[in-house]
Design an enzyme around this catalytic site. Structure first.
Site, short mmCIF file in Angstrom:
data_model
loop_
_atom_site.label_atom_id
_atom_site.label_comp_id
_atom_site.label_asym_id
_atom_site.label_seq_id
_atom_site.Cartn_x
_atom_site.Cartn_y
_atom_site.Cartn_z
N LYS A 226 30.06 21.67 -40.22
CA LYS A 226 29.94 21.87 -38.77
C LYS A 226 28.59 21.34 -38.29
CE LYS A 226 29.26 25.58 -35.37
NZ LYS A 226 29.14 27.05 -35.18
N ASP A 231 23.91 24.90 -29.52
CA ASP A 231 25.05 25.60 -28.92
C ASP A 231 24.56 26.51 -27.80
OD1 ASP A 231 27.45 26.76 -28.32
OD2 ASP A 231 27.45 28.10 -30.07
N LYS A 238 25.59 31.76 -23.75
CA LYS A 238 24.93 32.79 -24.53
C LYS A 238 23.76 33.38 -23.73
CE LYS A 238 25.63 30.46 -29.02
NZ LYS A 238 26.38 31.50 -29.75
N ASP A 249 22.70 25.63 -35.59
CA ASP A 249 24.16 25.64 -35.58
C ASP A 249 24.75 24.40 -36.23
OD1 ASP A 249 26.28 27.30 -35.08
OD2 ASP A 249 26.71 26.48 -33.10
N ASP A 308 32.36 29.58 -26.46
CA ASP A 308 31.34 29.83 -27.48
C ASP A 308 31.94 29.89 -28.88
OD1 ASP A 308 28.77 30.17 -28.41
OD2 ASP A 308 28.74 32.34 -28.08
N GLU A 310 33.21 27.27 -30.32
CA GLU A 310 33.40 25.82 -30.36
C GLU A 310 33.42 25.26 -31.77
OE1 GLU A 310 29.56 26.05 -31.73
OE2 GLU A 310 30.43 27.21 -30.10
N ARG A 312 34.86 26.18 -34.55
CA ARG A 312 36.19 26.09 -35.16
C ARG A 312 37.02 24.98 -34.53
NH1 ARG A 312 37.36 32.19 -33.73
NH2 ARG A 312 35.12 32.09 -34.05
#
Length: 459
Positions: A226, A231, A238, A249, A308, A310, A312
């Protein structure tokens, strides 16, 4: 890194390090020069685990070092404390700890400093590699961990999708690997709609990075990481506290890169493929929205329950691509859920697989390498939490229960042909410093996986 390993013939009068436990203190004391022993006894050295004592010689030089250890180490990397406690110079083990290989690795990892933005001078330390420890093996491992740590520690203003691509290309050039990259609007034409949707609001174009190395007819090992460079949470933004660490991230991509380095450096006879969907989850007028529905590479439609969630989404397209060639082993790394941290904390990443033999081998190597993880179940009854009334899947169940498990179940829907699949929900960060593990970006699970792959595919 302020520490390096040397051979015995490269050291000029190395200072001895005596690893000592409360049980062996008297025995070690008999080996010490009389002035050094007198000094140790005068200050009440007790050989407690983690205790460090630099012993003076009569002439004011350093006679050696005492380091308190345990007969059965709870943390074999604790030797890394010496990397932050010793003055510059050459050192050698007069008495080795219980697990010398991991102790030497801990020494190198403990000397790590991230100095790209703030110079922090550290003493130059050199350690003679003890008998039975493979110097090249430890150096490769330290290099892989350093690569992952450096990438995670780099702030997002200097590490976006293009810079992640550059890191992959640099590694590819070193090992003569091939790299293909699909960028921006070309993602739609190439059928990566979820990667495009997540990254389209950023001025830094999203991309799918695809590295391949090794003989085409060798066993296929595919790594997916990933690569969310930052993010914001998207339109489901967030809070400030939740954004503070979001430069990390892309920790899944960093760890996948570290493991790829090890595989290529060891010249394992596998056909390696490394796939990284690299995006920035930003906010703009064209950002994807809660309630939107997108197709995926696999053909499953996905309703957006939360922008949020995102990670996956981009992994779904990347895993579908990886799965198309039915690899023997497919591994994905992702800083995916806060639920994993709630369940197991920052030091213990959950691992998911339906392959019992893989799970057993991984647990064995994780223990042996002091690279912990914990298997959690792909609990099939929870799959219904992913249901959507108008699409094949919802990316973010609203119940709040079993968040790491449902994320893993979501990803599993995009894997069918791989012989074995392993999902790792890592944190990629040390909230506070421990011996061998400075605060900041961290490599998690790659040392255990390196041992597993070397055992399975080593020459």
């Amino acid at each position: 890194m302020g520490a390096q390993l040397i051979r015995a013939d490269e050291a000029a009068n190395p200072r001895p390090i005596w690893c000592v436990t409360p049980q062996t203190w008297r025995e070690v004391a008999a080996e010490l020069p009389a002035p050094a022993l007198a000094f140790g006894e005068a200050i009440g050295f007790k050989a407690e685990p983690g205790a460090v004592l630099v012993l003076p010689a009569v002439d004011g030089a350093i006679a050696g070092v005492l380091f308190g250890t345990e007969e059965t180490p709870r943390d074999p990397l604790a030797f890394g404390k010496l990397a932050t406690s010793l003055p510059a110079g050459d050192y050698a083990l007069a008495r080795a700890p219980a697990q010398p290989r991991l102790a030497v690795l801990g020494f190198l990892l403990g000397a790590y400093r991230f100095t790209s933005y703030r110079k922090r001078p550290s003493p130059e330390l050199r350690l003679v590699v003890p008998d039975g420890v493979d110097k090249a093996d430890i150096e490769h491992m330290a290099e892989a961990v350093t690569l992952a740590r450096d990438l995670v520690n780099t702030p997002a203003n200097d590490l976006g999708p293009a810079e992640i691509e550059a890191a992959v290309r640099a590694l590819a050039a070193r090992f003569e690997a091939q790299v293909n990259v699909t960028t921006g609007e070309d993602l739609l034409a190439a059928n990566f709609p979820l990667i495009h949707a997540v990254g389209r609001a950023s001025p830094r174009a999203p991309r799918l990075i695809d590295l391949s190395w090794g003989a085409p007819d060798a066993p296929k090992v595919t790594l997916v990481g990933k690569g969310v460079a930052f993010d914001t949470g998207g339109l489901d933004i967030k809070p400030p506290s939740g954004m503070l660490l979001m430069k990390k991230d892309m920790g899944g991509a960093a760890n996948a890169l570290g493991l790829a380095l090890l595989i290529m450096a060891r010249a394992l006879p596998v056909r390696l493929r490394l796939i990284i969907p690299a995006v920035e989850n930003a906010i703009a007028g064209n950002a994807f929205r809660p309630g939107d529905i997108f197709p995926s590479r696999k053909g499953l439609s996905v309703e957006i329950g939360n922008t949020d969630a995102e990670g996956r989404l981009i992994l779904a397209d990347a895993l579908a691509l990886a799965d198309e060639e039915a690899p023997e082993l497919l591994i994905d790394f992702a800083t995916l859920t806060g639920a994993a941290r709630v369940a197991l904390g920052p030091q213990l990443p959950p691992a998911y697989t339906d392959d019992e033999a893989l799970a057993a081998d991984l647990a064995r190597h994780a223990s042996a390498q002091a690279d912990p993880l914990w298997r959690l179940p792909l609990w099939k009854p929870y799959a219904s939490m992913l249901d959507s009334p108008i699409a094949d899947l919802n990316n973010a169940p609203g119940s709040g229960f079993a968040g790491s498990i449902t994320a893993a179940l979501f990803l599993q829907r995009f894997v069918e042909r791989a012989s074995s699949w392993l999902h790792l929900d890592i944190f990629a960060w040390n909230p506070s410093a421990r011996p061998g593990r400075p605060e900041g970006g961290e490599a998690q699970t790659i040392r255990a996986l390196d041992a597993l792959l070397t055992e399975r595919y080593g020459r």
